[in-house]
Write an enzyme that holds these catalytic residues in place. Sequence first.
Site, PDB file in Angstrom:
ATOM      1  N   LYS A   1       0.858  -1.194   0.000  1.00 13.47           N
ATOM      2  CA  LYS A   1       0.000   0.000   0.000  1.00 13.47           C
ATOM      3  C   LYS A   1       0.883   1.229   0.000  1.00 13.47           C
ATOM      4  CE  LYS A   1      -3.862   1.883   2.718  1.00 13.47           C
ATOM      5  NZ  LYS A   1      -4.681   1.654   3.922  1.00 13.47           N
TER       6      LYS A   1
ATOM      7  N   SER B   1      -9.549   1.911   3.214  1.00 15.55           N
ATOM      8  CA  SER B   1      -8.647   2.676   2.390  1.00 15.55           C
ATOM      9  C   SER B   1      -7.640   1.798   1.634  1.00 15.55           C
ATOM     10  CB  SER B   1      -7.889   3.707   3.219  1.00 15.55           C
ATOM     11  OG  SER B   1      -7.150   3.075   4.226  1.00 15.55           O
TER      12      SER B   1
ATOM     13  N   SER C   1      -9.530  -0.551   7.560  1.00 16.96           N
ATOM     14  CA  SER C   1      -9.044  -0.302   6.207  1.00 16.96           C
ATOM     15  C   SER C   1      -8.465  -1.490   5.470  1.00 16.96           C
ATOM     16  CB  SER C   1      -7.994   0.815   6.232  1.00 16.96           C
ATOM     17  OG  SER C   1      -8.642   2.035   6.547  1.00 16.96           O
TER      18      SER C   1
END
Lengths: 480, 100, 497
Positions: free
Chosen positions: C79, C154, C178
Amino acid sequence: MNFQTVIGLEIHVELNTKTKIFCGCKNEASREPNENICPTCMGYPGSLPRLNQKVVDYALKAAMGLNCEIQRSTHMDRKHYFYPDLPKGYQITQAAKPLGINGQLYLEKAKKTVRIQRIHMEEDTAKMMHRKESTEIDYNRSGVPLIEIVTAPDISNEKELLEFLEELKNLLSFFEISDLKMEEGSLRCDLNINVVDQDRDIKTPVMEVKNLNSFKGAVKACLYEQRRLLETLETGCELTKETRGWDQKKEETKTLRKKEDSLEYQYFIEPEILPLQLSEGKVRNTASRIPELPQKKRSRFKEQYDLPDYDVRILTKNPYVADFFEQTVLVCYAPKRISNWIMTQLLSEMPRGLEGFKELPLKPKDFGKLMALMEGGKIPKKVGEKILKEIIITGENPKRVLENRNLGPITDEQEIREIVKELINKHRKALQDYQKKPGKTINFFMGKGMERTGGRLDPCKLREAIKQELLLINQQKKEE
Amino acid sequence: MERLKIDEIKKLSRQSGLRLKDKEAVKLQEDLEELSCYLSKLEDIAVPETYEAIEEGYWMHKNKTPLRKDRVEDFDQKERLRRNAPKRNQNYVTVPKVMD
Amino acid sequence: MDNQRLTIQQIQKKLIDKKLSAEELFKETLDKIKEKEHKIRAFISLTEEEVLTKGRALDRKLQKGASLGNLEGALYSVKDNIMVKNLKCTCASEMLKNFIAPYDGESVAEVNNAGGISLGKTNMDEFAMGSTTEHSAFKVTRNPRDYRRLAGGSSGGSAAAVAAGFGQFSLGTDTGGSIRQPAALSGVLGIKPTYGLVSRMGLVSFAPSMDQIGILANNAWDMARVLETIQGPASSKDYTLVRRKPVAYHRRLESIVEDQESKKEKLLKGITIGIPGEFFEIPLEKDVEKALNQGMERLKDHGAILISLSIPHFHYSLSAYHVLTMVEAVSNLARFDGVAYGNRASKYESIIDVVEKSRGQGFGDEVKRRLILGNYILSKEKVSLARAKRVQELLKRDFQKAFQQADLLFTPTTHVTAFKPGKRSNSPVDMQLLDQLTVPASLAGLPAVSVPCGNPENLPVGGQLIGNYFDEPVLLRGALGIETLSETMDPEQIKVR
């Protein structure tokens, strides 16, 4: 007007640990900017603080030296504001639970106690260099460990201010945790000062004065600000609380920023540094290793060595000179002579002054031997001084220097006679006074003799030799 | 909760290092009202009385901080750090002149 | 043959048995990316060039018969809020769009040491503030199961990458859900480990008291393997870690399975699973409800006992979470001032200009909103902060009581299935409900995993298992239970060898 000046101090001490407070970067001045840096002290995202053990140890010692109550269970906080020298946008400090609280420092001359409200650990900001058109930032200083010491507003005038600063520096020097030099920034002081008109019971707001570069500067700034505030009381001018900077060149204070303009610090507990819990054992251990502190040492020196206040103050200015003195006394018990020599002859040869005692090549045992030579009458003062000039650099045994340099006393009467004859021949004019002022002539030749041999001549024998020679010459003259 | 005035919102934005336009400030007035719903849900939670009690529950686990030994660790990508500066002069990071 | 379904262990076996070469295997993945990435938009940066080179190097190593590292043969993504040295680390923000990471985050370094090969950095909501990747400054990620829908957030990019077969796993971050939520919406597994297990060094934190790096993967075995690798090392620079002896999660899972097999017992025999009523009081989409019931059946089939219990302070958790994270975000994002790194505005006169303009241009609306709300709380609502902290304390107690009765808790991960862009994101409140079910475990710092449940023909649904502190072994066992006997998995998956 009856007025009272009220002063509180905020002092920052830069610690001389090897590394910074939250990262392993070197904690040392570098000629090159941005040399001792890493993601942590540059506030990079993803970096995490790691608290330096030595910083805690040093802060603990300082807090104990100042008689503070130690808060064994404590933590750190974030203090937020935007400024280019603050890379994370917040400073990690201790707002809510400082390591030490409720301490004190006694001022012997002013005979008053100044209360220490708090001592805590925090990180330093980066350094900003203001150029003509821009400001340049050097992060070498960012993250350097500091302890902040805040006093109660117990100081009433510039003399007390000076005494406090000197006493604090003196005390902290015994812990060897900082260079403590205001000129270099390892000791910083901000004043919080206001003046109260006691007749009318009105007072000025509190002014914060920063950018003090020396003890002298602090005293001057104090006097300046006091005068300025008094004037406003007299003229009835309205003032607001503000931060002012001391201008060393112009010797005045100027507004830096008004307190109202400031935004809030939004303090909250630093989540990335877990609670600090000092064990009782740790605290006791640290307490037991605290050295004899200046005030105690001074009273002991006074008593034990029967020295006057003036001497004692200098001899206890830092642990190195104090140790040097005491170790010398062990070798040669002549405390007053040693004290005098330290304060005059020795210090005059040391460009770094009292600091120089930390790394002096001359060791107490050799200094002591030198003192012993003089105490025993083996060499006169002048010779001692000559020897000192050498051994202070070489650290040699004074006796050896004495032999090698031919600095020993000249006692051989024959040799002395020869020298006197030589001098008389050289200075025949001086003989003229002999009839009328024999004493003067003798003294003249005494002086010349000492000058000629660097004070090595045995004074009694010299005097004898001179008298003899002069008598002889006189007799010869009479016979002629 | 009272509706915050536009200039109070602008002060909050300065506090956040932002400069809001009026349109944006108005939108935030509405957002703040929504926030107040969340806040009101917490109203019946009793707050601990002492600072110690607040401190107690602050961290996730009950461990204490490890301390780092005072040994130098040199970072090996210093030039990258310097190069990341948006404006630099030799090795300094440059910003507009700050009045100090 | 779709190697996507294989565990890393099975891949390694194929490589060692020379049934497949690393280069071939990697090329498969790269082809998939070439084919589908432009539609899915999972990545912000791709490092494909290196992958084939490293694949060939791995093949040479295999030729020599050298033993393989824990994660060798696996491709993974990271990420974009976790540092990968010399790659851009943008956090999906204009503020860091050209920022090059000067160091590797600790988990990345550990995965690399174990032989994992990185494909690139995945898309996310800006600074991890959001639940759909719609708040990314660069692109919106689509759900590989239905391109019209979002992949959640996210860690949307990470979830989509794993679901699309772009690599065996992804490192994501989870503050309030997330990882778990996008995993649920995309049909993969996602774990948020116990707070203090995995190092946060290298993670661009916005809420340091809750942020955790975690894993998205296609199966529980891989998840265990990666967890074993990324658990914090003793020499970690993250001093908030809880120092413990490392656990061989993969080996543990193997031994449990072997044990139960040899005793002819069911996988979850002896495990009690609590069903907290409050989590089910939220109106669930029909498909979600159905899938969860199937999940519970599966757990029972494996021999688990299900009991009801209560987490009384559940209803305060969303409020507490938002208060706490907004305040921490204010603090953690204060460092982005345009001075030493990151975006600096092009025109400015004073230092205030530098700060305000750089932040104004660098931050998106959602970030700005949270900063101002966070400052509001710090300035005027400090009592709410204290209350939110107190809720955290109370929730922890609720969970501890629950864990006295059960080994694990089972709840839905989200109340909805994957939805279309714009549908929910216009209302901040609606968006925040997406976090409702995942937030409690975050507040308490407990480990939690989302596992696909239900019919694979329908939109993915995730069931969430919550474990007690450092009970990841039990959690992984439960996850294995849900995914096996599921129509998504080959029956072969139950056995390890």
